[in-house]
Enzyme design. Structure first.
Site, PDB file in Angstrom:
ATOM      1  N   ASP A  36      -2.894   4.559 -14.001  1.00  0.00           N
ATOM      2  CA  ASP A  36      -2.875   3.489 -13.216  1.00  0.00           C
ATOM      3  C   ASP A  36      -3.891   2.105 -12.833  1.00  0.00           C
ATOM      4  O   ASP A  36      -3.592   1.516 -13.414  1.00  0.00           O
ATOM      5  CB  ASP A  36      -3.394   3.333 -11.589  1.00  0.00           C
TER       6      ASP A  36
ATOM      7  N   ALA B 151       0.738  -1.450   0.218  1.00  0.00           N
ATOM      8  CA  ALA B 151      -0.334   0.367  -0.033  1.00  0.00           C
ATOM      9  C   ALA B 151       0.393   1.395   0.442  1.00  0.00           C
ATOM     10  O   ALA B 151       1.722   1.022   0.128  1.00  0.00           O
ATOM     11  CB  ALA B 151      -0.930   0.229   1.397  1.00  0.00           C
TER      12      ALA B 151
ATOM     13  N   ALA C 294      -5.586  -1.744  -8.011  1.00  0.00           N
ATOM     14  CA  ALA C 294      -5.287  -2.483  -8.444  1.00  0.00           C
ATOM     15  C   ALA C 294      -6.999  -3.291  -7.775  1.00  0.00           C
ATOM     16  O   ALA C 294      -7.853  -3.728  -8.167  1.00  0.00           O
ATOM     17  CB  ALA C 294      -4.488  -3.915  -8.090  1.00  0.00           C
TER      18      ALA C 294
HETATM   19  C1  MEV Z   1       0.239   7.712  -9.351  1.00  0.00           C
HETATM   20  O1  MEV Z   1       0.268   6.419  -9.544  1.00  0.00           O
HETATM   21  C2  MEV Z   1       0.799   8.337 -10.671  1.00  0.00           C
HETATM   22  C3  MEV Z   1       0.637   9.894 -10.970  1.00  0.00           C
HETATM   23  O2  MEV Z   1       0.320  10.996 -12.019  1.00  0.00           O
HETATM   24  C4  MEV Z   1      -1.030  10.093 -10.074  1.00  0.00           C
HETATM   25  C5  MEV Z   1      -2.353  10.141 -10.743  1.00  0.00           C
HETATM   26  O3  MEV Z   1      -1.209   9.822 -12.421  1.00  0.00           O
HETATM   27  O4  MEV Z   1      -2.908   9.971 -11.214  1.00  0.00           O
HETATM   28  C6  MEV Z   1       1.621  10.824  -9.924  1.00  0.00           C
END
Ligand code: MEV
Length: 334
Positions: free
Chosen positions: A138, A87, A96
């Site tokens: 993500d 986390a 995920a």
């Molecule tokens: C987080 O894994 C990636 C960031 O670019 C945030 C996002 O894309 O929402 C920091």
């Protein structure tokens, strides 16, 4: 009972800048989040791992519950969350979890499992939980697995898999999503090093937003990350790992100048650099993980561990969201 899982991700190029519509590339990792759901008639509320679910602590679960269960009366559910994505470490554990939860809820409602819908709804849930600003990098990577490229225009040379838009205040950002098969040579590995320091994505995203608000000229750094990412994507497609590594290190230097690195990340990056083609933080930074592209994975893992980090070699191309079959343990007494 139903069970679904989705992989974490690591960003090779473009974190933070992707929130402002610049291109980014991520790939799924081996670690997954697993969600089990069971209707539980004797309860009068949703439970998470045995306790009454506090929706204010889990805003993305709250959001997804209402999206996927629009009826006012929702059957009481028992939710069990397991998984190996650490986390608050930049590896997309909450994305995920959201993607796996959408798939499990779809299955419980006898709907077809749709990775596109899982990606779409979980992106909205992430944006809700992140206070309005979130790119779909993500969630799209977790839903489809493999390599995912986001850009502001459709790239005809990649496989276009969808479009996402998000309104934040009076600005609408649109991302084109692509999947792509990267030709990674057999002698090149990705090593992930975890500082063990937890960092909140929403705080890191807000930190960059506040910097850009106070110093709008710093948008050139966001654009610089975008052009490094474009170069990195081309090098990945060409299988030119030396150039991929060089672009990763350049990307890290700009992220550091934006203020999203940390002393712990810098320590691991410095340790990994001599044995690697390229090194950078991955995800929102401020702690969490760094990645190294390397032809000497054992040496790189050893160097990170010598500095107190936890490191592992990550295979590329883990599968995206999927329904898991239930084992006899799952249906046993609890
Ligand atoms: C987080 O894994 C990636 C960031 O670019 C945030 C996002 O894309 O929402 C920091």
């Amino acid at each position: 009972m139903v069970k679904a899982s989705a992989p974490g991700k690591c960003i090779l190029f473009g974190e933070h800048a992707v929130v402002y519509g610049q291109p980014a590339v991520a790939c799924s990792i081996n670690q997954r989040m697993v969600v089990e759901l069971e209707e539980e008639k004797k309860f009068d509320s949703w439970r998470l791992d045995g306790a009454i679910l506090n929706f204010s602590k889990h805003p993305h679960i709250d959001f997804l519950k209402d999206q996927l269960w629009p009826e006012n009366v929702k059957p009481p559910l028992k939710i069990r969350i397991r998984g190996t994505v650490p986390a608050a470490s930049g590896l997309g554990s909450s994305a995920a979890l959201s993607v796996a939860l959408v798939a499990a809820l779809q299955q419980l409602r006898d709907e077809d499992i749709d990775a596109g819908i899982a990606g779409l709804l979980s992106h909205q849930a992430e944006a809700f939980a992140q206070g309005g600003r979130a790119s779909p990098i993500d969630t799209a990577t977790s839903a489809s697995g493999g390599f995912v490229v986001l850009s502001d225009t459709v790239n005809e040379t990649l496989d276009h898999i969808g479009e996402r838009s998000l309104q934040y205040q009076d600005e609408i950002t649109t991302w084109q999503l692509h999947s792509f098969i990267a030709d990674i040579p057999d002698d090149t590995f990705l090593v992930i090093g975890n500082t063990g320091v937890h960092a909140s994505t929403s705080k890191q995203v807000a930190k960059v937003a506040s910097l850009l608000e106070k110093q709008p000229e710093r948008h050139v750094e966001i654009e610089a990350i975008g052009s490094i990412a474009r170069r990195g994507i081309e090098a990945l497609r060409a299988g030119d790992m030396e150039s991929v590594g060089k672009a990763m290190t350049e990307n890290h230097i700009v992220l550091r100048s934006l203020g999203v690195s940390s002393p712990e990340l810098e320590k691991l990056i410095k340790a990994a650099a001599p044995s690697s083609l390229g090194v950078k933080l991955t995800g929102s930074g401020g702690g969490g993980c760094m990645i190294a592209l390397t032809k000497n994975p054992e040496q790189t893992v050893g160097a990170i561990e010598m500095e107190g980090g936890r490191a592992f070699i990550s295979p590329f191309n883990s599968p995206g969201v999927r329904i898991e079959t239930l084992s006899s343990q799952d249906s046993g007494p609890q």
